[in-house]
Design a protein around this motif. Structure first.
Motif, short mmCIF file in Angstrom:
data_model
loop_
_atom_site.label_atom_id
_atom_site.label_comp_id
_atom_site.label_asym_id
_atom_site.label_seq_id
_atom_site.Cartn_x
_atom_site.Cartn_y
_atom_site.Cartn_z
N PRO A 211 0.79 -1.24 0.00
CA PRO A 211 0.00 0.00 0.00
C PRO A 211 0.82 1.29 0.00
CG PRO A 211 -1.03 -1.60 1.41
CD PRO A 211 0.27 -2.20 0.99
N ARG A 212 1.79 1.41 0.89
CA ARG A 212 2.52 2.67 0.99
C ARG A 212 3.43 2.90 -0.22
NH1 ARG A 212 3.98 3.05 7.51
NH2 ARG A 212 1.83 3.45 8.17
N GLU A 213 4.05 1.83 -0.70
CA GLU A 213 4.89 1.95 -1.89
C GLU A 213 4.04 2.26 -3.12
OE1 GLU A 213 5.17 -0.20 0.46
OE2 GLU A 213 7.26 -0.20 1.12
N LYS A 214 2.87 1.63 -3.18
CA LYS A 214 1.95 1.87 -4.29
C LYS A 214 1.46 3.31 -4.28
CE LYS A 214 -2.26 -0.20 -6.27
NZ LYS A 214 -3.27 -1.28 -6.07
N LEU A 215 1.18 3.82 -3.08
CA LEU A 215 0.74 5.21 -2.94
C LEU A 215 1.84 6.16 -3.42
CD1 LEU A 215 -1.15 6.75 0.06
CD2 LEU A 215 0.87 7.88 -0.84
N LYS A 216 3.07 5.87 -3.05
CA LYS A 216 4.19 6.72 -3.44
C LYS A 216 4.35 6.77 -4.95
CE LYS A 216 9.20 7.25 -2.92
NZ LYS A 216 10.44 6.68 -2.33
N GLU A 217 4.21 5.61 -5.60
CA GLU A 217 4.45 5.52 -7.04
C GLU A 217 3.27 6.00 -7.87
OE1 GLU A 217 7.27 4.70 -8.55
OE2 GLU A 217 8.24 4.53 -6.58
N ARG A 218 2.03 5.73 -7.39
CA ARG A 218 0.86 5.96 -8.24
C ARG A 218 -0.16 6.93 -7.65
NH1 ARG A 218 -1.06 -0.04 -9.50
NH2 ARG A 218 -2.70 1.13 -10.57
N GLY A 219 0.05 7.35 -6.41
CA GLY A 219 -0.90 8.27 -5.78
C GLY A 219 -1.97 7.53 -4.99
N ALA A 220 -2.57 8.23 -4.02
CA ALA A 220 -3.55 7.62 -3.14
C ALA A 220 -4.78 7.11 -3.88
CB ALA A 220 -3.97 8.61 -2.06
N SER A 221 -5.14 7.75 -4.99
CA SER A 221 -6.34 7.35 -5.73
C SER A 221 -6.21 5.97 -6.36
CB SER A 221 -6.66 8.38 -6.81
OG SER A 221 -5.61 8.47 -7.75
N ALA A 222 -4.99 5.45 -6.46
CA ALA A 222 -4.78 4.13 -7.05
C ALA A 222 -5.05 3.00 -6.06
CB ALA A 222 -3.35 4.01 -7.57
N LEU A 223 -5.21 3.35 -4.78
CA LEU A 223 -5.41 2.33 -3.75
C LEU A 223 -6.89 2.06 -3.54
CD1 LEU A 223 -2.47 3.33 -3.22
CD2 LEU A 223 -2.90 2.95 -0.78
N ASN A 224 -7.24 0.79 -3.30
CA ASN A 224 -8.62 0.48 -2.94
C ASN A 224 -8.82 0.76 -1.45
OD1 ASN A 224 -7.69 -1.79 -1.44
ND2 ASN A 224 -7.88 -3.13 -3.22
N ALA B 25 -2.49 1.49 4.63
CA ALA B 25 -1.49 2.56 4.58
C ALA B 25 -1.55 3.43 5.82
CB ALA B 25 -1.69 3.40 3.33
N ILE B 26 -2.76 3.64 6.35
CA ILE B 26 -2.93 4.44 7.57
C ILE B 26 -2.43 3.68 8.79
CG2 ILE B 26 -4.63 5.49 9.12
CD1 ILE B 26 -6.34 6.06 6.63
N LEU B 27 -2.81 2.42 8.90
CA LEU B 27 -2.48 1.64 10.10
C LEU B 27 -1.01 1.22 10.14
CD1 LEU B 27 -5.64 -0.65 10.40
CD2 LEU B 27 -5.16 1.51 11.58
N GLY B 28 -0.45 0.90 8.98
CA GLY B 28 0.98 0.59 8.93
C GLY B 28 1.36 -0.84 9.21
N ARG B 29 0.84 -1.41 10.28
CA ARG B 29 1.19 -2.78 10.63
C ARG B 29 0.08 -3.42 11.46
NH1 ARG B 29 6.49 -2.16 14.14
NH2 ARG B 29 6.96 -0.82 12.35
N GLY B 30 0.09 -4.74 11.48
CA GLY B 30 -0.88 -5.46 12.28
C GLY B 30 -0.36 -5.64 13.70
N VAL B 31 -0.96 -6.58 14.42
CA VAL B 31 -0.51 -6.90 15.77
C VAL B 31 -0.34 -8.41 15.86
CG1 VAL B 31 -1.67 -4.91 16.80
CG2 VAL B 31 -2.90 -7.07 16.62
N LYS B 32 0.27 -8.86 16.90
CA LYS B 32 0.52 -10.29 17.06
C LYS B 32 -0.79 -11.07 17.00
CE LYS B 32 2.93 -13.62 20.00
NZ LYS B 32 3.72 -13.81 21.25
N GLY B 33 -0.84 -12.01 16.09
CA GLY B 33 -2.03 -12.84 15.94
C GLY B 33 -3.06 -12.30 14.98
N HIS B 34 -2.85 -11.06 14.50
CA HIS B 34 -3.81 -10.44 13.58
C HIS B 34 -3.04 -9.66 12.52
CE1 HIS B 34 -7.04 -11.50 16.35
NE2 HIS B 34 -6.32 -10.97 17.32
N ASP B 35 -2.98 -10.21 11.31
CA ASP B 35 -2.19 -9.56 10.27
C ASP B 35 -2.90 -8.32 9.73
OD1 ASP B 35 -3.43 -10.31 7.34
OD2 ASP B 35 -3.85 -11.85 8.84
#
Length: 200
Positions: free
Chosen positions: A34-47, A54-64
């Motif tokens: 998501p973040r790399e895609k946003l950088k290359e193609r813009g936020a509008s390219a993301l579903n 992209a906002i959350l960044g990472r999951g937590v243990k046991g929940h990807d």
């Protein structure tokens, strides 16, 4: 037959392995993250799911992250502006911090990207709101949902009819108004003929 079954079982195992391997964001090709895609193609390219990721960044243990993002994106589509911190923290893997990230992004968008609320105090305030249907060649029936301060929550074209009529069913009119929790509602329609008489 046995040989066919062997290859079918092997294909199923490979498919399962791929699904497991591709479960995490980090396992995706760099250009699809998501973040790399946003950088290359813009936020509008993301579903929706990718924007949440992209906002959350990472999951937590046991929940990807992908599973969390999918659940949160579904909540956003279902609740829209009525989304609450309680809705978000009910998702497995979403604590207060991550819920705050989502709601803070919503609030920034509301403050700086969404147009200022339009308040209706009289008929004159409706004129600019109906400018887009004045010259239409078919009759448009429009519904405005208002909040308690008589600010426009939402404008919807309920039906598009013929040159002299636009059939409307109460179900179609009030379903969205109720969802908006509107305190008031305004209905309007154009006259393709140009006549200014008040419809009865």
């Amino acid at each position: 037959m046995a040989r066919c079954q062997f290859w079918a079982n092997r294909a199923e195992r490979i498919g399962s392995s791929l699904r497991i391997t591709m479960k995490n964001i980090k396992d995706l090709p760099a250009h699809n993250r998501p973040r790399e895609k946003l950088k290359e193609r813009g936020a509008s390219a993301l579903n929706d799911e990718e924007l949440v990721a992209a906002i959350l960044g990472r999951g937590v243990k046991g929940h990807d992250l992908r599973t969390i993002s999918r659940s949160v994106a579904k909540l956003i589509r279902n609740h829209r502006k009525n989304l609450t911190i309680e809705h978000l923290t009910a998702v497995r893997g979403m604590g207060l911090a991550k819920a705050a990230q989502i709601l803070s992004a919503f609030e920034l968008a509301r403050r700086y990207l969404i147009k200022d609320a339009v308040k209706v105090t009289g008929a004159q305030d409706m004129i600019p709101l109906l400018a887009d249907i004045v010259d239409k060649k078919q009759e448009h029936f429009v519904c405005f949902s208002l909040n308690g301060a008589h600010e426009v929550i939402e404008k919807r074209i309920v039906t598009i009819g013929l040159v002299d009529r636009s059939p409307v069913h109460p179900r179609e009119v009030y379903a969205d108004v109720i969802s908006d929790r509107a305190a008031a509602v305004i209905f309007a329609h154009n006259h393709p003929s140009g006549d200014r008489y008040v419809a009865s």
